[in-house]
Design a protein around this motif. Structure first.
Motif, PDB file in Angstrom:
ATOM      1  N   UNK A 221      79.631  30.790  17.280  1.00 46.96           N
ATOM      2  CA  UNK A 221      79.105  29.766  16.754  1.00 46.96           C
ATOM      3  C   UNK A 221      77.904  29.374  17.431  1.00 46.96           C
ATOM      4  N   UNK A 222      78.152  29.288  18.993  1.00 46.74           N
ATOM      5  CA  UNK A 222      77.130  29.125  19.867  1.00 46.74           C
ATOM      6  C   UNK A 222      76.000  29.963  19.827  1.00 46.74           C
ATOM      7  N   UNK A 223      76.427  31.306  19.454  1.00 40.67           N
ATOM      8  CA  UNK A 223      75.164  32.237  19.249  1.00 40.67           C
ATOM      9  C   UNK A 223      74.579  31.958  18.101  1.00 40.67           C
ATOM     10  N   UNK A 224      75.323  31.502  16.899  1.00 39.25           N
ATOM     11  CA  UNK A 224      74.337  31.141  15.582  1.00 39.25           C
ATOM     12  C   UNK A 224      73.645  29.950  15.962  1.00 39.25           C
ATOM     13  N   UNK A 225      73.880  28.966  16.740  1.00 38.80           N
ATOM     14  CA  UNK A 225      73.055  27.831  17.017  1.00 38.80           C
ATOM     15  C   UNK A 225      71.741  28.405  17.981  1.00 38.80           C
ATOM     16  N   UNK A 226      71.889  29.121  18.777  1.00 37.20           N
ATOM     17  CA  UNK A 226      70.809  29.657  19.370  1.00 37.20           C
ATOM     18  C   UNK A 226      69.900  30.447  18.427  1.00 37.20           C
ATOM     19  N   UNK A 227      70.365  31.244  17.504  1.00 37.84           N
ATOM     20  CA  UNK A 227      69.622  31.928  16.540  1.00 37.84           C
ATOM     21  C   UNK A 227      68.840  30.860  15.785  1.00 37.84           C
ATOM     22  N   UNK A 228      69.589  29.915  15.235  1.00 29.18           N
ATOM     23  CA  UNK A 228      69.092  28.914  14.397  1.00 29.18           C
ATOM     24  C   UNK A 228      67.866  28.041  15.136  1.00 29.18           C
ATOM     25  N   UNK A 229      68.125  27.966  16.563  1.00 24.38           N
ATOM     26  CA  UNK A 229      66.845  27.054  17.163  1.00 24.38           C
ATOM     27  C   UNK A 229      65.932  27.945  17.331  1.00 24.38           C
ATOM     28  N   UNK A 230      66.008  29.253  17.513  1.00 19.74           N
ATOM     29  CA  UNK A 230      64.787  30.304  17.605  1.00 19.74           C
ATOM     30  C   UNK A 230      63.978  30.163  16.346  1.00 19.74           C
ATOM     31  N   UNK A 231      64.616  30.312  15.353  1.00 22.74           N
ATOM     32  CA  UNK A 231      63.898  30.257  13.999  1.00 22.74           C
ATOM     33  C   UNK A 231      63.018  28.960  13.675  1.00 22.74           C
ATOM     34  N   UNK A 232      63.525  27.977  14.276  1.00 23.18           N
ATOM     35  CA  UNK A 232      62.668  26.838  13.990  1.00 23.18           C
ATOM     36  C   UNK A 232      61.604  26.706  15.177  1.00 23.18           C
ATOM     37  N   UNK A 233      61.311  27.493  15.934  1.00 26.28           N
ATOM     38  CA  UNK A 233      60.480  27.575  16.931  1.00 26.28           C
ATOM     39  C   UNK A 233      59.008  28.164  16.466  1.00 26.28           C
ATOM     40  N   UNK A 234      57.850  27.757  16.799  1.00 22.37           N
ATOM     41  CA  UNK A 234      56.474  28.450  16.420  1.00 22.37           C
ATOM     42  C   UNK A 234      56.138  29.600  17.646  1.00 22.37           C
ATOM     43  N   UNK A 235      55.862  30.669  17.178  1.00 15.89           N
ATOM     44  CA  UNK A 235      55.459  31.615  18.338  1.00 15.89           C
ATOM     45  C   UNK A 235      53.987  31.809  17.908  1.00 15.89           C
ATOM     46  N   UNK A 236      53.353  31.739  19.174  1.00 13.13           N
ATOM     47  CA  UNK A 236      51.753  31.836  19.018  1.00 13.13           C
ATOM     48  C   UNK A 236      51.339  32.860  19.530  1.00 13.13           C
ATOM     49  N   UNK A 237      51.783  33.665  20.505  1.00 13.49           N
ATOM     50  CA  UNK A 237      51.301  34.655  21.031  1.00 13.49           C
ATOM     51  C   UNK A 237      49.985  34.666  21.515  1.00 13.49           C
ATOM     52  N   UNK A 238      49.709  33.650  22.085  1.00 15.51           N
ATOM     53  CA  UNK A 238      48.433  33.214  22.589  1.00 15.51           C
ATOM     54  C   UNK A 238      47.222  32.823  21.746  1.00 15.51           C
ATOM     55  N   UNK A 239      47.728  32.646  20.154  1.00 11.54           N
ATOM     56  CA  UNK A 239      46.610  32.397  19.479  1.00 11.54           C
ATOM     57  C   UNK A 239      46.890  30.868  19.109  1.00 11.54           C
ATOM     58  N   UNK A 240      45.758  30.361  18.153  1.00 11.71           N
ATOM     59  CA  UNK A 240      45.936  29.108  17.740  1.00 11.71           C
ATOM     60  C   UNK A 240      46.584  29.228  16.279  1.00 11.71           C
ATOM     61  N   UNK A 241      47.557  28.120  15.816  1.00 14.71           N
ATOM     62  CA  UNK A 241      47.880  28.395  14.478  1.00 14.71           C
ATOM     63  C   UNK A 241      46.991  28.274  13.448  1.00 14.71           C
ATOM     64  N   UNK A 242      47.083  28.921  12.490  1.00 15.52           N
ATOM     65  CA  UNK A 242      45.962  28.975  11.178  1.00 15.52           C
ATOM     66  C   UNK A 242      46.078  27.642  10.606  1.00 15.52           C
TER      67      UNK A 242
END
Ligand code: IPE
Ligand code: IPE
Ligand code: MG
Length: 242
Positions: A221-242
């Motif tokens: 369950x906790x694993x699932x929560x972490x996966x879910x939290x990750x999915x709602x984050x924005x990863x930019x890799x140094x760029x500015x969002x389009x």
């Protein structure tokens, strides 16, 4: 119409876990540290099994670090025996469940019996393409980069590689993880906010989660929560969002 939105891209394809807290878990129960390691080993199975449901294709777990040799001889021997036992016991199920197992880390320092079991399990599961489980044993990020550099230098000395052709995409080919994608999410249990020499190169752009749960208490369950939290984050890799 253009609108700036934070787009939750997708779940993590590769999750790496620093499974910490076995000793404290045992201590809290007045039991020897090895009792905690045995309890910890049981969690691995549940987490591997949960991966397909959460869309996690690659799971990499830290089982023993290059620094863990500093522990008492009896704890080290107990851990080595646990690894042997775990491989013997789980090999068939891993094979049948489609799990592809790999090991990373410096093998020569591990005992021959364990190394043979590791080789056998890798061979047994090499046709599998379900969850790709990578187990880090006698693994240290710095040690891995040093070993990779040694082999890269040898290729240069042998005339197979020109120094001017060495770029940031060259070294990963020499790392133990050369066939794996970089981890998207690195989780450490037990409340410590450090990475203890785990996947140094590979985690340059990983998201980190440091959680208080001790590894033997970590649940799907906790694993699932972490996966879910990750999915709602924005990863930019140094760029500015389009
Ligand atoms: C992690 O648990 C397992 C290994 C490092 C092998 P620990 O044994 O480090 O547990 P704590 O940190 O002492 O509680
Ligand atoms: C990291 O945990 C290594 C593993 C989980 C195998 P440690 O317990 O060894 O790390 P430190 O000593 O807290 O940095
Ligand atoms: Mg620890």
């Amino acid at each position: 119409m253009s609108e700036i939105v934070s787009v939750p891209q997708h779940g993590p394809k590769h999750v790496a876990i620093i499974m910490d807290g076995n000793g404290r878990w045992a201590q809290a129960r007045g039991r020897p540290r090895l009792f905690g390691h045995h309890a910890g080993a049981k969690r691995v199975k549940e987490i591997v099994r949960a991966c397909p449901e959460f869309g996690v294709k690659y799971l990499t777990i830290f089982g023993f670090s290059t620094e863990n040799w500093k522990r008492t001889q009896s704890e080290v021997a107990g851990l080595m025996s646990l690894f042997r036992r775990y491989i013997r016991k789980e090999a068939r199920a891993l094979k049948d469940e489609g799990v592809r197992v790999r090991f990373i880390g410096d093998r020569p320092r591990l005992d021959k019996k364990l190394r043979d079991l590791m080789d056998e399990l890798e061979a047994l599961t090499q046709e599998n393409d379900g969850v790709h489980l990578t187990i880090a044993l006698n693994y240290g990020g710095r040690d891995e980069v040093a070993r990779a550099t040694r082999r890269l230098a040898q290729d240069v000395a042998d005339g197979n590689l020109k120094p001017e052709d060495v770029g940031e995409e060259t070294l990963p080919k020499y790392l133990d993880t050369y066939v794996l994608p970089d981890p998207d999410l690195v989780v450490r249990t037990s409340g410590e906010a450090r990475i203890s020499n785990f996947l140094l190169w590979q985690s340059a752009y990983a998201e980190y989660e440091f959680i208080d749960t001790l590894w033997p208490d970590f649940s799907r369950e906790e694993f699932g929560e972490l996966v879910g939290a990750y999915s709602s984050r924005e990863r930019r890799f140094g760029a500015v969002p389009a």
